[in-house]
Scaffold this motif. Structure first.
Motif, PDB file in Angstrom:
ATOM      1  N   ALA A 152       0.696  -1.036  -0.318  1.00 12.86           N
ATOM      2  CA  ALA A 152      -0.150   0.161   0.237  1.00 12.86           C
ATOM      3  C   ALA A 152       1.261   0.910  -0.213  1.00 12.86           C
ATOM      4  O   ALA A 152       0.210   2.153  -0.390  1.00 12.86           O
ATOM      5  N   LEU A 153       2.222   1.416   0.606  1.00 16.87           N
ATOM      6  CA  LEU A 153       2.698   2.149   0.535  1.00 16.87           C
ATOM      7  C   LEU A 153       3.531   2.759  -0.400  1.00 16.87           C
ATOM      8  O   LEU A 153       4.072   3.745  -1.010  1.00 16.87           O
ATOM      9  N   ASN A 154       3.942   1.396  -1.123  1.00 16.41           N
ATOM     10  CA  ASN A 154       5.156   1.302  -2.128  1.00 16.41           C
ATOM     11  C   ASN A 154       3.943   1.458  -3.672  1.00 16.41           C
ATOM     12  O   ASN A 154       4.619   1.890  -5.422  1.00 16.41           O
ATOM     13  N   GLN A 155       2.538   1.219  -3.428  1.00 20.23           N
ATOM     14  CA  GLN A 155       1.625   1.104  -4.538  1.00 20.23           C
ATOM     15  C   GLN A 155       2.372  -0.245  -5.333  1.00 20.23           C
ATOM     16  O   GLN A 155       2.167   0.709  -6.596  1.00 20.23           O
ATOM     17  N   LEU A 167       5.342   2.178   9.352  1.00 20.30           N
ATOM     18  CA  LEU A 167       4.025   3.676   9.452  1.00 20.30           C
ATOM     19  C   LEU A 167       4.982   4.485  10.508  1.00 20.30           C
ATOM     20  O   LEU A 167       3.990   5.530  10.412  1.00 20.30           O
ATOM     21  N   ARG A 168       5.781   4.707  10.378  1.00 15.68           N
ATOM     22  CA  ARG A 168       6.657   5.318  11.330  1.00 15.68           C
ATOM     23  C   ARG A 168       6.194   7.000  11.154  1.00 15.68           C
ATOM     24  O   ARG A 168       5.723   7.879  11.731  1.00 15.68           O
ATOM     25  N   ALA A 169       6.190   6.602  10.258  1.00 14.08           N
ATOM     26  CA  ALA A 169       5.738   8.250   8.854  1.00 14.08           C
ATOM     27  C   ALA A 169       4.499   8.846   8.915  1.00 14.08           C
ATOM     28  O   ALA A 169       4.147   9.767   9.408  1.00 14.08           O
ATOM     29  N   ILE A 170       3.856   8.113   9.122  1.00  9.11           N
ATOM     30  CA  ILE A 170       2.549   8.244   8.864  1.00  9.11           C
ATOM     31  C   ILE A 170       2.122   9.038  10.628  1.00  9.11           C
ATOM     32  O   ILE A 170       1.506   9.175  11.301  1.00  9.11           O
ATOM     33  N   ALA A 210      -0.750  20.185  13.047  1.00 13.07           N
ATOM     34  CA  ALA A 210      -0.446  20.960  11.516  1.00 13.07           C
ATOM     35  C   ALA A 210      -0.770  19.861  10.580  1.00 13.07           C
ATOM     36  O   ALA A 210      -0.909  20.068   9.630  1.00 13.07           O
ATOM     37  N   GLU A 211      -0.009  18.753  10.566  1.00 15.66           N
ATOM     38  CA  GLU A 211      -0.967  17.619   9.757  1.00 15.66           C
ATOM     39  C   GLU A 211      -1.494  16.452   9.132  1.00 15.66           C
ATOM     40  O   GLU A 211      -2.470  17.001   9.935  1.00 15.66           O
ATOM     41  N   LYS A 212      -2.350  17.570   8.154  1.00 10.39           N
ATOM     42  CA  LYS A 212      -3.475  15.893   7.309  1.00 10.39           C
ATOM     43  C   LYS A 212      -3.200  15.122   7.228  1.00 10.39           C
ATOM     44  O   LYS A 212      -2.016  15.307   6.033  1.00 10.39           O
ATOM     45  N   ASN A 245      -5.615   7.716   1.684  1.00  8.98           N
ATOM     46  CA  ASN A 245      -4.889   6.830   1.876  1.00  8.98           C
ATOM     47  C   ASN A 245      -4.044   6.274   3.133  1.00  8.98           C
ATOM     48  O   ASN A 245      -3.899   5.126   3.072  1.00  8.98           O
ATOM     49  N   GLU A 246      -3.152   7.747   3.700  1.00  7.05           N
ATOM     50  CA  GLU A 246      -2.923   7.106   4.227  1.00  7.05           C
ATOM     51  C   GLU A 246      -3.941   6.976   5.742  1.00  7.05           C
ATOM     52  O   GLU A 246      -3.613   6.176   6.486  1.00  7.05           O
TER      53      GLU A 246
END
Length: 356
Positions: free
Chosen positions: A89-92, A150-153, A161-163, A167-168
Motif C-alpha cells: 500500500a505504501l509503495n503502490q 508506518l512510522r512517518a504516518i 498541523a499535519e493532515k 490513503n494514509e
C-alpha cells in the motif's frame, strides 16, 4: 447458550461471515487487483479463520480439535499478510514481487510441516506450550515491522498541523485495527482477562464494519487498492493535490529505481504507461501540479546524477558523463546543466575539486 451468549455469538459469527465474503471478493472477484488488495484479502481471511477458532473454542469446546490447529495455523499468516499489505500500500505496488511470494509460501510450508509432523490432536501439549509461542512471537514481530513502515504516518498523525491523506488514513486504520485484535489475544495468551477470550472476535466485527468503505475502490479517487488507474475522465480537470501526490510518488520511485532518465529516447507516453495513466494526464500532472515540462523534469534527474558522477569520479570526461546520464549530445547536456545549475559542467567540476 443464554441470551447474552447468543448475542455475542451472533455478532462474532457475523464478523466472520462478512470477513470471508470480503476476502473472497478481494482475492477472486475484484476486477482491478493490486498487491495491496491481494494481501488485504489474505489478511482478512487469516483473521477470519483465527476468529472462527475462537468462536468454536468458546461456544463449542466439545467439537473435534482439528479446528484449533487450523485457527492457530492461520495466526502464522496474519503477521506476514499485514506486513506485505502495508508495504504494498505504501509503495503502490501493481504486482507482487517474487521475493514476497517466496517468503509467504515459506511460512505456509513451515506451519504446514509443523501441523503434519505434530498434529494438534495427538500433540496438544506441544502446540499449547511451544508452537503457540513461536506463532505469537512471529505475529508480534510482523506487527512491529508493519508499525515501523508506518512510522512517518504515525508521526504525522500525532501532529495537529499535519493532515493525513485518505490513503494514509486507510492504511493506518487497518494497521490499528489489527493491532487491537493482536493485543486482545495477547492479553488472553499471557493469562490476563481469560473471560475476555471472545473479545478478539467482537473487535474484529467492529473494526471490519468501520473499515468496509476502505476495502472497495472509490470511483473518484486513486486508492491504495487501485491497480490500473484510469484518469482519462479527468482530462479537462486539474488533478487534485492528493491524487497528484500519489502519482508523483509513484513516478519518482519508478524513475529512480529503474533509472529511466538514462534512456535518451525516453518519451512522455512511455513514462505514462509505467504508472498506468495517459500521456495527456502525465503532461497535465507535470505542467499543472509540478510546474515543469517533461524535458525539465527528466533533465533534473540527469543533471543530479551527473553532479554525483562528477564529484565521485574525476577520471570520467564530462562529455562521457553527459551520455551516461541520458543526454544524446554534448550541447544539450551543457545547455541543461547551465539552466538548472547556473554554471557549466566545467566550472562545477573545478569547484568540486577545490572543495576536496
Amino acid at each position: 447458550m443464554n441470551q447474552g451468549q447468543q448475542i455475542i455469538f451472533f455478532f462474532s459469527a457475523l464478523g466472520v461471515f462478512n470477513g470471508l465474503i470480503i476476502s473472497i471478493y478481494l482475492l477472486f472477484f475484484k476486477k482491478s487487483k493490486s498487491a495491496a488488495s491481494y494481501f488485504l484479502g489474505l489478511l482478512i481471511l487469516a483473521i477470519a479463520t483465527r476468529i472462527t477458532k475462537a468462536i468454536f473454542s468458546y461456544f463449542y469446546p466439545e467439537l473435534p480439535r482439528i479446528y484449533l490447529q487450523l485457527g492457530l495455523s492461520a495466526c502464522f499468516l496474519i503477521g506476514p499478510s499485514l506486513y506485505y499489505f502495508t508495504k504494498a500500500a505504501l509503495n503502490q505496488n501493481h504486482t507482487t514481487p517474487v521475493n514476497w511470494k517466496r517468503t509467504y509460501w515459506f511460512w505456509i510450508v513451515i506451519i504446514g510441516l509443523i501441523g503434519f509432523v505434530f498434529p494438534y490432536k495427538t500433540n496438544p501439549n506441544a502446540w499449547n506450550n511451544y508452537i503457540v509461542h513461536i506463532i505469537y512471537t512471529q505475529w508480534a514481530a510482523y506487527v512491529f515491522l508493519s508499525g515501523w513502515l508506518l512510522r512517518a504516518i504515525l508521526i504525522k498523525f500525532f501532529q495537529p498541523a499535519e493532515k493525513l491523506s485518505s490513503n494514509e488514513k486507510s492504511i493506518l486504520s487497518i494497521f490499528i485495527g489489527n493491532l487491537i485484535i493482536f493485543i486482545a489475544y495477547l492479553v488472553v495468551f499471557f493469562g490476563f482477562l481469560r473471560g475476555f477470550y471472545i473479545g478478539g472476535a467482537l473487535f474484529f466485527t467492529l473494526i471490519l464494519y468501520l473499515n468496509i468503505p476502505l476495502f472497495m475502490n472509490r470511483r473518484k479517487e486513486i486508492t491504495i487498492f487501485s491497480d490500473n488507474v484510469d484518469l482519462t475522465r479527468y482530462a479537462n480537470k486539474k488533478i487534485n493535490t492528493e491524487q497528484a501526490l500519489i502519482l508523483t510518488d509513484k513516478l519518482q520511485k519508478i524513475i529512480s529505481t529503474q533509472e529511466l532518465y538514462k534512456n535518451p529516447d525516453l518519451k512522455l507516453n512511455d513514462l505514462a504507461k509505467k504508472i498506468n495513466i495517459s500521456g495527456h494526464q502525465l503532461s497535465q500532472l507535470l505542467n499543472d501540479n509540478l510546474n515543469k515540462s517533461f524535458a525539465m523534469y527528466i533533465n533534473e534527474y540527469r543533471i543530479n546524477e551527473a553532479c554525483n558522477m562528477i564529484a565521485n569520479d574525476n577520471a570520467l570526461k564530462l562529455e562521457a558523463i553527459g551520455y551516461e546520464v541520458g543526454f544524446n549530445s554534448k550541447s544539450t547536456f551543457y545547455t541543461a546543466f547551465r539552466k538548472l545549475k547556473n554554471t557549466t559542467p566545467t566550472l562545477y567540476k573545478e569547484s568540486v575539486s577545490l572543495n576536496l
